[in-house]
Design an enzyme around this catalytic site. Structure first.
Site, mmCIF file in Angstrom:
data_model
loop_
_atom_site.group_PDB
_atom_site.id
_atom_site.type_symbol
_atom_site.label_atom_id
_atom_site.label_comp_id
_atom_site.label_asym_id
_atom_site.label_seq_id
_atom_site.Cartn_x
_atom_site.Cartn_y
_atom_site.Cartn_z
ATOM 1 N N ASN A 27 34.789 31.536 34.779
ATOM 2 C CA ASN A 27 33.825 32.691 34.681
ATOM 3 C C ASN A 27 34.246 33.315 33.513
ATOM 4 O O ASN A 27 35.287 34.129 33.389
ATOM 5 C CB ASN A 27 34.007 33.767 35.676
ATOM 6 C CG ASN A 27 32.857 34.865 35.744
ATOM 7 O OD1 ASN A 27 32.628 35.543 34.866
ATOM 8 N ND2 ASN A 27 32.307 35.057 36.687
ATOM 9 N N GLU B 161 48.170 35.123 33.310
ATOM 10 C CA GLU B 161 49.536 35.736 32.838
ATOM 11 C C GLU B 161 49.574 35.334 31.164
ATOM 12 O O GLU B 161 50.369 35.814 30.555
ATOM 13 C CB GLU B 161 50.550 35.094 33.468
ATOM 14 C CG GLU B 161 50.777 35.957 34.732
ATOM 15 C CD GLU B 161 51.635 35.066 35.713
ATOM 16 O OE1 GLU B 161 52.447 35.833 36.218
ATOM 17 O OE2 GLU B 161 51.607 33.599 35.814
#
Length: 726
Positions: free
Chosen positions: A615, A689
């Site tokens: 997405n 991350e």
């Protein structure tokens, strides 16, 4: 159905016809969150709920010998006081006789040592603040890591070649030491749990990241069968590692609720979050780099010292990216762990790389300056062909593309090589960059998908959404595979009664849970293909219609019953034969005031290759949030402990400084097109991350380019820059 390997099937998502995968689709949960209808942990408001407040230790090392429950017996609505193995009920209410606590060990200042429960939060807080404790301090406590002998972490050590000789023979050599402070996750939603027992079964509504593990931890702590525990965590207001495991409020709420036979809620205040919830360890890191005349690394050394509580096994894995990112045949790596009486150190967003790469990328910038080589070019010259320690090949790696595309998009060619060469009035302007890298994992994860006769689908898994967009991406995967509009798919998360997912941690959540949904949908496609009389490869699903050859049939006409399939994804053994990671590059421009030393970040760019982007909108948000945290690490964040008694001096967001609106400039994010067959069945890799790895170094490297001040003690605050300018 169980999928036990990562068969290369991700191309199906590219060939599917619905066209929703990868698009910047809005979050299905977005309207609920902005309207206040999404129920977070503290918002359940169960009838008859009592309130508990934790009591904190006011010494950093010693023992708790006595809890004086009678000291708060005058509080209206007091229900009980809990500590250690004994429950001390308010004697004024005719409860059990008060008794010693039988010696509770205290290992850090602020450690929860008791729980006060009352009818109202205000009464419980009053009791927790003024209850009398008898504690005996032990003078042997250690508050400064420098005063604790380092325990060598043997599994982190490496001696390869002769680094000392390489440093002597090098045309260019760098030997630098940096320090980084501790950090707190400071998630927007403080930790909270509501416990409720019914018919011997515990339901805990909490804010946690990895529910299948949290369920087992809670059952173990309570010494009950895990089948008697249900954890609900449908919405989590941020975690960043702080909610990977159970925090004290969960067990405290469960114990009190069982005893009182009514729901009990325990929420941490912001100050308690800072004092109780695990920190990122501070570090001292030494980096040695040896290079030939053209900048090729011939030697690399990276050593670090981190800390944790006595008895804890976790040591911040500083060397994680250093092992594979750059070449250099002569290598020395080591990590030491000191024991201190500070709150527990653990995983905070991108453990290891976040601060390990921060320092490594500063050292690479110093080498680039010493060798008079462009920092981007230096990195390009040192990308190894194979893992420099093990010799195994790399999986898909877009590092070179990220460096090159980032430099072009950012306008890196306008950077002045001489420090202080670009000035606008009082402001010195500079550019800096750094590499981003984060190891990639696939973790065991299960999901159940049901295609219903009405043409809708249901996705069920105990996976969590901590703000990363799980509701969106799992909906998109199911919609793409089953040929449905996203509105026809309902995704249910955060309930341990559902199939056990990987959980939100380690940047493996999207690829792992997404792959399990993908595999379950693949089985459903096989069922549809059989009914259509064709192979799954010849089947097209779009807008609720199945197409095979010249035959087109609405799913509502085709299905006579719901089709339900469950799938589990596990890492393929072949994955261990390649080094898998996500890669990127950070570029930053800063302005440093030549008079005041103030730093303003003017713009940032992050370029990332993380396999398939599921997405585009939620992925971009993840990167922007990570880069913003990088600004905080570079300029603001610093856990400050009083070395006299070990207490944390800045235990709230007034004193623990994080970037605010005016600190954060416009940020651009570019994703490199990538499909990694070795990463996961859906060809996606970890992203959440990656954006923080190296980001702080890009900021401080830009500060050096602007004004010539190299700050080796993070954060780069005004006082340090002024001292350097002087």
């Amino acid at each position: 159905m169980t999928g036990t390997d990562t068969t290369k099937q991700g191309f199906m998502l590219d060939e599917a016809a619905q066209g929703v995968i990868g698009t910047p689709m809005d979050r299905p949960d977005g309207p609920l969150k902005v309207s206040g209808a999404a129920t977070y942990a503290h918002e359940w408001n169960l009838p008859g709920t009592a309130h508990g407040v934790l009591v904190r230790a006011t010494i950093a090392h010693g023992r708790l010998d006595h809890v004086n429950a009678t000291s708060i017996a005058d509080i209206d609505g007091l229900l009980g006081v809990y500590s250690g193995p004994r429950f001390l009920r308010n004697p004024a209410q005719g409860g059990a006789e008060e008794a010693p606590v039988q010696g509770v060990d205290i290992e850090y200042f602020g450690q929860p040592v008791a729980l006060v429960v009352a009818e109202t939060f205000e009464a419980a807080r009053d009791g927790a603040m003024r209850i009398q404790l008898r504690m005996e301090a032990d003078d042997s406590g250690v508050f400064d890591p420098a005063n604790s002998p380092a325990e060598p972490q043997e599994d982190e050590a490496l001696e390869q070649g002769d680094l000392d000789q390489a440093m002597q023979d090098a045309a260019h050599a760098i030997d630098v030491t940096y320090t980084t402070p501790g950090h707190n996750s400071a998630a927007m939603e403080p930790h909270c749990s509501i416990a409720h027992w019914q018919d011997g079964r515990l339901t805990l509504r909490g804010s946690y990241q990895m529910l299948k593990y949290n369920k087992m931890e809670l059952a173990d702590a309570l010494d009950i069968d895990p089948a008697r525990v249900r954890v609900l965590s449908p919405y989590v207001g941020g975690g960043f590692g702080s909610k990977l495991g159970l925090a004290p409020e969960a067990l405290a709420a469960a114990i009190a609720a069982r005893d009182l036979d009514r729901p009990v809620v325990v929420a941490l205040s912001r100050q308690q979050v800072f004092e109780v919830v695990m920190r990122r360890s501070e570090s001292t890191q030494r980096v040695r780099l040896a290079a030939s005349e053209d900048g090729t690394l011939t030697g690399l050394g990276h050593s670090g010292l981190v800390s944790n509580l006595p008895g804890e096994s976790f040591a911040e894995p500083l060397l994680q990216a250093t092992r594979f990112l750059y070449g250099g045949q002569n290598r020395t790596l080591s990590l030491g762990l000191s024991r201190v009486n500070r709150l527990c150190a653990g995983s905070v967003r991108a453990p290891g790389e976040a601060i390990g790469m921060q320092v490594l990328e500063n050292a690479m910038d110093e080498l680039a300056c010493a060798a008079d080589i462009d920092p981007v070019e230096l990195r390009l010259r040192n990308i190894p062909e194979r893992h420099p320690e093990t010799g195994i090949p790399f999986a898909s790696r877009k590092l070179a593309q990220a460096l090159q595309q980032g430099a072009e998009s950012f306008g890196w060619n306008r950077r002045q090589t001489q420090t202080g060469a670009c000035r606008e009035g009082e402001w010195l302007i500079g550019m800096g960059m750094a590499t981003a890298a984060r190891v990639n994992w696939l973790s065991k994860s299960a999901a159940r998908v049901t295609l219903k006769t009405d043409g809708t689908a249901l996705v069920e898994t105990d996976m969590t959404d901590i703000g990363t967009g799980t509701y969106a991406i799992l909906t998109q995967i199911a919609a793409e595979m089953l040929g449905l509009t996203p509105g026809a798919v309902t995704t249910t998360l955060g309930d341990t009664d559902l199939p056990a997912a990987a959980g939100s941690g380690g940047s493996w959540g999207a690829s792992s849970s997404g792959s399990s949904v993908f595999l379950a949908c693949q089985e459903i496609r096989k069922d549809i293909a059989r009914q259509m009389g064709c192979t799954p490869e010849d089947l097209t699903l779009k807008n609720g219609t199945a197409v095979c050859g010249n035959r087109s049939t609405p799913l509502t006409d085709l299905l006579t019953r719901d089709v339900c399939r469950e799938a589990t994804v596990k890492p393929d053994k072949a994955m261990k034969d390649k080094q898998s990671a996500s890669y990127g590059a950070h570029f930053c421009e800063v302005a440093v005031n030549a008079v005041t030393g103030e730093t303003r970040v003017r713009r940032m760019l992050g370029v990332f290759g993380a396999g398939r982007i599921l997405n585009e909108k939620t992925a971009r948000s993840q990167c922007i949030g990570a880069m913003t945290w990088g600004i905080g690490m570079a300029l603001h964040e610093d856990l400050m402990f009083d070395l006299r008694d070990g207490h944390l001096t800045n235990r709230d967001l007034a004193e623990y400084h994080i970037p605010v609106n005016l600190d954060v400039p416009h940020q651009d994010v570019i994703f490199i097109e990538e499909r990694d067959d070795d990463a996961s069945p859906i060809q996606a890799k970890g992203l959440g991350e990656l954006g923080i790895c190296g980001a702080a170094a890009a900021v401080t490297n830009a500060i050096y380019n602007a004004c010539g001040v190299r700050v080796r003690e993070y954060p780069a605050t005004v006082d340090k820059i002024i001292t350097g300018l002087a």
